[in-house]
Design a protein around this motif. Sequence first.
Motif, PDB file in Angstrom:
ATOM      1  N   LEU A  45       0.826  -1.208   0.000  1.00  0.00           N
ATOM      2  CA  LEU A  45       0.000   0.000   0.000  1.00  0.00           C
ATOM      3  C   LEU A  45       0.864   1.263   0.000  1.00  0.00           C
ATOM      4  O   LEU A  45       0.542   2.254  -0.653  1.00  0.00           O
ATOM      5  N   TRP A  46       1.977   1.220   0.734  1.00  0.00           N
ATOM      6  CA  TRP A  46       2.884   2.371   0.759  1.00  0.00           C
ATOM      7  C   TRP A  46       3.519   2.566  -0.622  1.00  0.00           C
ATOM      8  O   TRP A  46       3.693   3.696  -1.077  1.00  0.00           O
ATOM      9  N   LEU A  47       3.858   1.490  -1.307  1.00  0.00           N
ATOM     10  CA  LEU A  47       4.427   1.580  -2.645  1.00  0.00           C
ATOM     11  C   LEU A  47       3.411   2.154  -3.630  1.00  0.00           C
ATOM     12  O   LEU A  47       3.751   2.997  -4.458  1.00  0.00           O
ATOM     13  N   VAL A  48       2.171   1.734  -3.548  1.00  0.00           N
ATOM     14  CA  VAL A  48       1.118   2.278  -4.420  1.00  0.00           C
ATOM     15  C   VAL A  48       0.906   3.759  -4.138  1.00  0.00           C
ATOM     16  O   VAL A  48       0.787   4.576  -5.058  1.00  0.00           O
ATOM     17  N   PHE A  49       0.896   4.131  -2.852  1.00  0.00           N
ATOM     18  CA  PHE A  49       0.750   5.547  -2.500  1.00  0.00           C
ATOM     19  C   PHE A  49       1.911   6.359  -3.063  1.00  0.00           C
ATOM     20  O   PHE A  49       1.716   7.451  -3.605  1.00  0.00           O
ATOM     21  N   ASP A  50       3.121   5.836  -2.945  1.00  0.00           N
ATOM     22  CA  ASP A  50       4.300   6.538  -3.460  1.00  0.00           C
ATOM     23  C   ASP A  50       4.246   6.655  -4.977  1.00  0.00           C
ATOM     24  O   ASP A  50       4.639   7.672  -5.548  1.00  0.00           O
ATOM     25  N   PHE A  51       3.742   5.630  -5.637  1.00  0.00           N
ATOM     26  CA  PHE A  51       3.673   5.626  -7.099  1.00  0.00           C
ATOM     27  C   PHE A  51       2.685   6.669  -7.612  1.00  0.00           C
ATOM     28  O   PHE A  51       2.913   7.292  -8.641  1.00  0.00           O
ATOM     29  N   PHE A  52       1.576   6.880  -6.901  1.00  0.00           N
ATOM     30  CA  PHE A  52       0.565   7.824  -7.368  1.00  0.00           C
ATOM     31  C   PHE A  52       0.697   9.213  -6.755  1.00  0.00           C
ATOM     32  O   PHE A  52      -0.075  10.109  -7.080  1.00  0.00           O
ATOM     33  N   SER A  53       1.645   9.424  -5.869  1.00  0.00           N
ATOM     34  CA  SER A  53       1.841  10.759  -5.317  1.00  0.00           C
ATOM     35  C   SER A  53       2.744  11.569  -6.246  1.00  0.00           C
ATOM     36  O   SER A  53       3.308  11.053  -7.207  1.00  0.00           O
ATOM     37  N   ASP A  54       2.885  12.848  -5.934  1.00  0.00           N
ATOM     38  CA  ASP A  54       3.652  13.757  -6.781  1.00  0.00           C
ATOM     39  C   ASP A  54       5.137  13.484  -6.639  1.00  0.00           C
ATOM     40  O   ASP A  54       5.620  13.377  -5.518  1.00  0.00           O
ATOM     41  N   PRO A  55       5.956  13.364  -7.613  1.00  0.00           N
ATOM     42  CA  PRO A  55       5.682  13.297  -9.045  1.00  0.00           C
ATOM     43  C   PRO A  55       5.011  11.981  -9.405  1.00  0.00           C
ATOM     44  O   PRO A  55       5.491  10.921  -9.016  1.00  0.00           O
ATOM     45  N   ILE A  56       3.944  12.095 -10.132  1.00  0.00           N
ATOM     46  CA  ILE A  56       3.106  10.929 -10.388  1.00  0.00           C
ATOM     47  C   ILE A  56       3.823   9.932 -11.299  1.00  0.00           C
ATOM     48  O   ILE A  56       4.595  10.309 -12.171  1.00  0.00           O
ATOM     49  N   PHE A  57       3.568   8.658 -11.061  1.00  0.00           N
ATOM     50  CA  PHE A  57       4.113   7.521 -11.802  1.00  0.00           C
ATOM     51  C   PHE A  57       5.635   7.409 -11.685  1.00  0.00           C
ATOM     52  O   PHE A  57       6.287   6.864 -12.554  1.00  0.00           O
ATOM     53  N   GLU A  58       6.203   7.942 -10.612  1.00  0.00           N
ATOM     54  CA  GLU A  58       7.626   7.780 -10.346  1.00  0.00           C
ATOM     55  C   GLU A  58       7.798   7.411  -8.882  1.00  0.00           C
ATOM     56  O   GLU A  58       7.186   8.006  -8.005  1.00  0.00           O
ATOM     57  N   LEU A  59       8.652   6.446  -8.650  1.00  0.00           N
ATOM     58  CA  LEU A  59       8.928   6.050  -7.269  1.00  0.00           C
ATOM     59  C   LEU A  59       9.997   6.955  -6.695  1.00  0.00           C
ATOM     60  O   LEU A  59      11.045   7.166  -7.303  1.00  0.00           O
ATOM     61  N   THR A  60       9.731   7.511  -5.527  1.00  0.00           N
ATOM     62  CA  THR A  60      10.710   8.412  -4.912  1.00  0.00           C
ATOM     63  C   THR A  60      11.760   7.649  -4.112  1.00  0.00           C
ATOM     64  O   THR A  60      12.829   8.170  -3.852  1.00  0.00           O
ATOM     65  N   ASN A  61      11.468   6.424  -3.737  1.00  0.00           N
ATOM     66  CA  ASN A  61      12.421   5.618  -2.992  1.00  0.00           C
ATOM     67  C   ASN A  61      13.250   4.812  -3.987  1.00  0.00           C
ATOM     68  O   ASN A  61      12.749   3.915  -4.651  1.00  0.00           O
ATOM     69  N   THR A  62      14.533   5.134  -4.080  1.00  0.00           N
ATOM     70  CA  THR A  62      15.386   4.453  -5.053  1.00  0.00           C
ATOM     71  C   THR A  62      16.445   3.600  -4.366  1.00  0.00           C
ATOM     72  O   THR A  62      17.475   3.292  -4.960  1.00  0.00           O
ATOM     73  N   ASP A  63      16.220   3.223  -3.119  1.00  0.00           N
ATOM     74  CA  ASP A  63      17.173   2.365  -2.426  1.00  0.00           C
ATOM     75  C   ASP A  63      17.211   0.997  -3.089  1.00  0.00           C
ATOM     76  O   ASP A  63      16.204   0.486  -3.571  1.00  0.00           O
TER      77      ASP A  63
END
Length: 104
Positions: A45-63
């Motif tokens: 659910l956290w990954l889906v939230f991150d995927f649809f949050s701003d910037p949209i369709f980009e994951l902000t966590n790149t670890d």
Amino acid sequence: MKGIPQINWPPIINDDKIPLWIRLRDIVLTTSAWIIIVLTLHNFLWLVFDFFSDPIFELTNTDTVNWSVIWQKLSRFLYRPWISGLDLFSWLVEKENYQQYKIY
């Protein structure tokens, strides 16, 4: 020839005389089941939230993925059933051998 009587489905309990402890039990079990589902799917659910949050369709966590930690968690579930299965198999073989040579 009579037809098959209609069955109301799903069976809904409409009785007002259900004890309070049964209603509380059902509420507690349902709530706990939903909590377990949410805790199990928390990372997804956290990954889906991150995927649809701003910037949209980009994951902000790149670890990068720490495979050793994942393997430590998964190895508990991969090795234990095999060990238990081997224990059960060896017990069955020993029992069969014992009963095969047992004199009645």
